[in-house]
Design a protein around this motif. Structure first.
Motif, PDB file in Angstrom:
ATOM      1  N   LEU A 122      -4.130 -10.335  -9.576  1.00  0.00           N
ATOM      2  CA  LEU A 122      -2.832  -9.712  -9.266  1.00  0.00           C
ATOM      3  C   LEU A 122      -2.912  -8.192  -9.144  1.00  0.00           C
ATOM      4  N   LEU A 123      -3.895  -7.572  -9.820  1.00  0.00           N
ATOM      5  CA  LEU A 123      -3.899  -6.096  -9.896  1.00  0.00           C
ATOM      6  C   LEU A 123      -4.018  -5.380  -8.548  1.00  0.00           C
ATOM      7  N   PRO A 124      -4.875  -5.829  -7.616  1.00  0.00           N
ATOM      8  CA  PRO A 124      -4.957  -5.072  -6.348  1.00  0.00           C
ATOM      9  C   PRO A 124      -3.796  -5.357  -5.394  1.00  0.00           C
ATOM     10  N   LEU A 125      -2.877  -6.239  -5.804  1.00  0.00           N
ATOM     11  CA  LEU A 125      -1.671  -6.470  -5.002  1.00  0.00           C
ATOM     12  C   LEU A 125      -0.593  -5.515  -5.503  1.00  0.00           C
ATOM     13  N   ASP A 126       0.482  -5.400  -4.731  1.00  0.00           N
ATOM     14  CA  ASP A 126       1.602  -4.555  -5.183  1.00  0.00           C
ATOM     15  C   ASP A 126       2.431  -5.414  -6.141  1.00  0.00           C
ATOM     16  N   LYS A 163      -4.588  -7.214   3.168  1.00  0.00           N
ATOM     17  CA  LYS A 163      -5.617  -8.265   3.137  1.00  0.00           C
ATOM     18  C   LYS A 163      -6.126  -8.354   1.703  1.00  0.00           C
ATOM     19  N   VAL A 164      -6.519  -9.548   1.285  1.00  0.00           N
ATOM     20  CA  VAL A 164      -6.964  -9.685  -0.099  1.00  0.00           C
ATOM     21  C   VAL A 164      -8.052 -10.754  -0.198  1.00  0.00           C
ATOM     22  N   SER A 165      -8.946 -10.544  -1.152  1.00  0.00           N
ATOM     23  CA  SER A 165     -10.029 -11.504  -1.363  1.00  0.00           C
ATOM     24  C   SER A 165     -10.405 -11.518  -2.852  1.00  0.00           C
ATOM     25  N   TYR A 166     -10.850 -12.687  -3.335  1.00  0.00           N
ATOM     26  CA  TYR A 166     -11.142 -12.853  -4.763  1.00  0.00           C
ATOM     27  C   TYR A 166     -12.471 -13.576  -4.947  1.00  0.00           C
ATOM     28  N   ALA A 167     -13.238 -13.156  -5.938  1.00  0.00           N
ATOM     29  CA  ALA A 167     -14.497 -13.860  -6.238  1.00  0.00           C
ATOM     30  C   ALA A 167     -14.769 -13.779  -7.740  1.00  0.00           C
ATOM     31  N   SER A 184      -8.234  -5.576  -2.217  1.00  0.00           N
ATOM     32  CA  SER A 184      -7.215  -5.638  -1.165  1.00  0.00           C
ATOM     33  C   SER A 184      -7.406  -4.425  -0.268  1.00  0.00           C
ATOM     34  N   GLU A 185      -6.906  -4.543   0.967  1.00  0.00           N
ATOM     35  CA  GLU A 185      -7.032  -3.415   1.894  1.00  0.00           C
ATOM     36  C   GLU A 185      -5.812  -3.345   2.792  1.00  0.00           C
ATOM     37  N   LYS A 186      -5.307  -2.136   2.949  1.00  0.00           N
ATOM     38  CA  LYS A 186      -4.210  -1.922   3.886  1.00  0.00           C
ATOM     39  C   LYS A 186      -4.339  -0.508   4.444  1.00  0.00           C
ATOM     40  N   ASP A 187      -4.376  -0.390   5.760  1.00  0.00           N
ATOM     41  CA  ASP A 187      -4.458   0.907   6.443  1.00  0.00           C
ATOM     42  C   ASP A 187      -5.596   1.768   5.903  1.00  0.00           C
ATOM     43  N   GLY A 188      -6.750   1.170   5.646  1.00  0.00           N
ATOM     44  CA  GLY A 188      -7.905   1.941   5.184  1.00  0.00           C
ATOM     45  C   GLY A 188      -7.865   2.266   3.695  1.00  0.00           C
ATOM     46  N   ASN A 189      -6.804   1.857   3.002  1.00  0.00           N
ATOM     47  CA  ASN A 189      -6.729   2.072   1.546  1.00  0.00           C
ATOM     48  C   ASN A 189      -7.161   0.798   0.838  1.00  0.00           C
ATOM     49  N   ILE A 190      -8.118   0.969  -0.052  1.00  0.00           N
ATOM     50  CA  ILE A 190      -8.706  -0.198  -0.714  1.00  0.00           C
ATOM     51  C   ILE A 190      -8.384  -0.144  -2.204  1.00  0.00           C
ATOM     52  N   ALA A 191      -8.007  -1.311  -2.743  1.00  0.00           N
ATOM     53  CA  ALA A 191      -7.824  -1.427  -4.199  1.00  0.00           C
ATOM     54  C   ALA A 191      -8.830  -2.460  -4.694  1.00  0.00           C
ATOM     55  N   VAL A 192      -9.513  -2.129  -5.774  1.00  0.00           N
ATOM     56  CA  VAL A 192     -10.537  -3.033  -6.320  1.00  0.00           C
ATOM     57  C   VAL A 192     -10.268  -3.247  -7.808  1.00  0.00           C
ATOM     58  N   GLU A 202      -9.178  -3.865 -14.704  1.00  0.00           N
ATOM     59  CA  GLU A 202      -8.561  -2.589 -14.335  1.00  0.00           C
ATOM     60  C   GLU A 202      -8.697  -2.471 -12.835  1.00  0.00           C
ATOM     61  N   VAL A 203      -7.926  -1.546 -12.247  1.00  0.00           N
ATOM     62  CA  VAL A 203      -7.970  -1.396 -10.797  1.00  0.00           C
ATOM     63  C   VAL A 203      -8.305   0.055 -10.432  1.00  0.00           C
TER      64      VAL A 203
END
Ligand SMILES: Cc1cc2nc3c(=O)[nH]c(=O)nc-3n(C[C@H](O)[C@H](O)[C@H](O)COP(=O)(O)OP(=O)(O)OC[C@H]3O[C@@H](n4cnc5c(N)ncnc54)[C@H](O)[C@@H]3O)c2cc1C
Length: 257
Positions: A122-126, A163-167, A184-192, A202-203
């Protein structure tokens, strides 16, 4: 075994909250974690009569009630279509189907477990938690808050088109993860996010800025602290995080072409 003197099926959140202010009370979600404990509590507060077991979808967001089970998260069509299957991916290895039919989203997130696949996902999502007293708080902030006697009412995830992906990796299929990663990625901004390090996920946020997947993965993975336990050393976990983050970024690149 955990034991209780009284059982109360709360008829309102107000009643549940008031009862929960006593240290001798405990909120029961799916009871999957609680039942492993060996202690006596005076009052068990059951939230199952409060209609918190639904997943609502609106134009802007998903609203996941605290009493929804992990199995509902895993099988919900709308959630999995919108978030590209990550809800299924982050739940499917948690013990077994019967277990996931019992364990709740509220218990999983409120528990702030270091091994949590759910929080990692859930963390890399809004994403936000709605607390009865504390109101709506970003999940990222909730994860660092001290445990209190509030009640988690629901999880809110905004539909912002990322976009989002989990492993995750486990030594055996239904074991706790050795590492869990979500990007996750949106407009070149990545959250990990990286969880099971073995600490709570943590993100970190990165800008793509022309960097390769390998460079970004190394930058993200090296920004977390790792620990060692029976499931793996800190060095191994750091290595796994780099590999999984890089693979997921490369997958995004391939899909974008
Ligand atoms: C053997 C085992 C293996 C597991 N493996 C994994 C795994 O691989 N990956 C993973 O992510 N998870 C794993 N889990 C955790 C599991 O998925 C659930 O997160 C956990 O059982 C808690 O959910 P629950 O509904 O059972 O909560 P409960 O046990 O009912 O409650 C957990 C805690 O949260 C509190 N609580 C519950 N609901 C609320 C609420 N709405 N508001 C405030 N407080 C609340 C309770 O008072 C308690 O302190 C595992 C658990 C077990 C027992």
């Amino acid at each position: 075994m955990i034991r209780f003197k009284n059982y109360v099926k709360a008829s309102s959140l107000e009643e549940a909250y008031t009862l929960n202010q006593k240290k001798s009370s405990v909120i029961g979600g799916g009871m999957m974690w609680l039942k492993m404990q060996n202690r006596v509590k005076v009052t068990l507060i059951d939230l199952s009569g409060l209609g918190l077991d639904t997943i609502e979808e609106t134009e802007e967001e998903f609203r996941i009630g605290a009493m929804c089970t992990l199995r509902e998260l895993e099988t919900h069509k709308g959630l999995n279509t919108y978030f590209q299957g990550v809800m299924k991916e982050c739940t499917r290895f948690i013990v077994g189907t019967q277990f996931r039919n019992g364990a709740t989203v509220g218990g999983s997130v409120f528990g702030r477990f270091g091994f949590s696949d759910i929080t990692t996902c859930l963390l890399p999502l809004d994403s936000y938690v709605e607390l009865y007293q504390g109101g709506i708080v970003p999940l990222k902030d909730f994860c660092t808050m001290k445990f209190d006697r509030d009640i988690l009412v629901r999880i809110i995830i905004k539909k912002d088109g990322r976009k989002v992906s989990y492993a995750s990796q486990r030594m055996a299929k239904t074991d706790f993860p050795q590492i869990a990663c979500c990007i996750s990625e949106k407009d070149g901004n990545i959250a990990v996010s990286v969880g099971a390090r073995p600490n709570l996920a943590e993100v970190v946020y990165l800008e793509k800025a022309g960097k390769s997947a390998e460079e970004l993965a190394a930058e993200a993975a090296d920004s977390f602290r790792y620990g060692s336990n029976m499931r793996g050393s800190a060095e191994y976990r750091n290595h796994l995080a780099k590999v999984y983050i890089r693979r997921m970024l490369e997958q995004f690149e391939m899909e974008g072409k």
